[in-house]
Motif scaffolding. Structure first.
Motif, PDB file in Angstrom:
ATOM      1  N   TYR A 163       0.992  -1.134   0.001  1.00  0.00           N
ATOM      2  CA  TYR A 163      -0.119  -0.048  -0.059  1.00  0.00           C
ATOM      3  C   TYR A 163       0.926   1.034  -0.015  1.00  0.00           C
ATOM      4  N   PHE A 164       0.651   2.217  -0.653  1.00  0.00           N
ATOM      5  CA  PHE A 164       1.422   3.244  -1.095  1.00  0.00           C
ATOM      6  C   PHE A 164       0.862   4.612  -0.474  1.00  0.00           C
ATOM      7  N   GLY A 165       2.016   5.201  -0.194  1.00  0.00           N
ATOM      8  CA  GLY A 165       1.791   6.690   0.361  1.00  0.00           C
ATOM      9  C   GLY A 165       1.555   7.723  -0.516  1.00  0.00           C
ATOM     10  N   PRO A 166       1.209   9.041  -0.474  1.00  0.00           N
ATOM     11  CA  PRO A 166       0.748   9.812  -1.474  1.00  0.00           C
ATOM     12  C   PRO A 166       2.087  10.385  -2.384  1.00  0.00           C
ATOM     13  N   GLY A 167       3.167  10.191  -2.067  1.00  0.00           N
ATOM     14  CA  GLY A 167       4.194  10.579  -2.674  1.00  0.00           C
ATOM     15  C   GLY A 167       4.792  11.742  -2.453  1.00  0.00           C
ATOM     16  N   THR A 168       6.229  12.124  -2.680  1.00  0.00           N
ATOM     17  CA  THR A 168       6.943  13.301  -2.631  1.00  0.00           C
ATOM     18  C   THR A 168       7.541  13.517  -4.007  1.00  0.00           C
ATOM     19  N   ARG A 169       7.316  14.907  -4.603  1.00  0.00           N
ATOM     20  CA  ARG A 169       7.837  15.505  -5.767  1.00  0.00           C
ATOM     21  C   ARG A 169       9.030  16.088  -5.335  1.00  0.00           C
ATOM     22  N   LEU A 170      10.236  15.550  -5.948  1.00  0.00           N
ATOM     23  CA  LEU A 170      11.599  16.241  -5.350  1.00  0.00           C
ATOM     24  C   LEU A 170      12.162  16.807  -6.793  1.00  0.00           C
TER      25      LEU A 170
END
Lengths: 113, 113
Positions: free
Chosen positions: A103-110
């Motif tokens: 199950y995945f988190g919402p993500g981080t855009r770097l």
């Protein structure tokens, strides 16, 4: 939704600076993963953890390190960010065994300039 | 080395039509997963297929697995606009006591009214 948060959600940094991304879970799952997502590559595993202080390398671990001092937190560090590390980073969790659905988190855009 | 290939990588179709997305993988594996990702969002688990001949259905989506052919299909029946997303398959790999999911590059599906 699985209780997974990531911070920060967006970050712009300069080449050569250290960056730490945090993944926090409230599900008490044993396994935690860091992926990066780039166009045309699907997801690629950076590092994963199978318990507190137990981590291992994934497919694209060069330039990244991780730490897990508590069950709920998994940190990803870019020691000296490079432009090639510009990506979207996702944390995932699974448990109780490693072959459970992730199950995945919402993500981080770097963005590394 | 396990490789996972999806095709097509891009699909534009009309509402009401049927279509199939294919996921081929190169070596023996125990499990295959399908995920959905909406633009700018995280990944959502759709199906996990555990054995040869496994079939799972949810609404207009049906996934199947043929382990002998190393092929999984995701079939869309009477497509609706809400199914527009990118669909990923992922396959278990266990090598030298290391476990990871190997991901396909994704199929971007656009369903036009």
């Amino acid at each position: 939704d699985a209780g997974i948060t990531q911070s920060p959600r967006h970050k712009v940094t300069e080449t050569g600076t250290p960056v730490t991304l945090r993944c926090h879970q409230t599900e008490n799952h044993r396994y935690m993963y860091w992926y990066r997502q780039d166009p045309g590559h699907g997801l690629r595993l950076i590092h994963y953890s199978y318990g507190v202080k137990d981590t291992d390398k994934g497919e694209v671990s060069d330039g990244y390190s991780v730490s897990r001092s508590k069950t709920e937190d998994f940190l990803l560090t870019l020691e000296s960010a490079t432009s090639s590390q510009t990506s979207v980073y996702f944390c995932a969790i699974s448990g109780p065994s490693f072959q459970e659905t992730q199950y995945f988190g919402p993500g981080t855009r770097l963005l590394v300039l | 080395e396990l490789k996972v290939e999806q095709n097509p990588l891009f699909l534009s179709m009309q509402e009401g039509k049927n279509y199939t997305i294919y996921c081929n993988y190169s070596t023996t594996s125990d499990r295959l997963y399908w995920y959905r990702q909406d633009p700018g969002k995280s990944l959502e688990s759709l199906f996990v297929l555990l054995s040869n001949g496994a079939v799972k259905q949810e609404g207009r989506l049906m996934a199947s697995l043929d382990t002998k052919a190393r092929l999984s299909t995701l079939h869309i029946t009477a497509a609706v606009h809400d199914l527009s997303a990118t669909y990923f398959c992922a396959v278990d790999m266990i090598e030298d006591s290391n476990y990871q999911l190997i991901w396909g590059a994704g199929t971007k599906l656009i369903i036009k009214p």
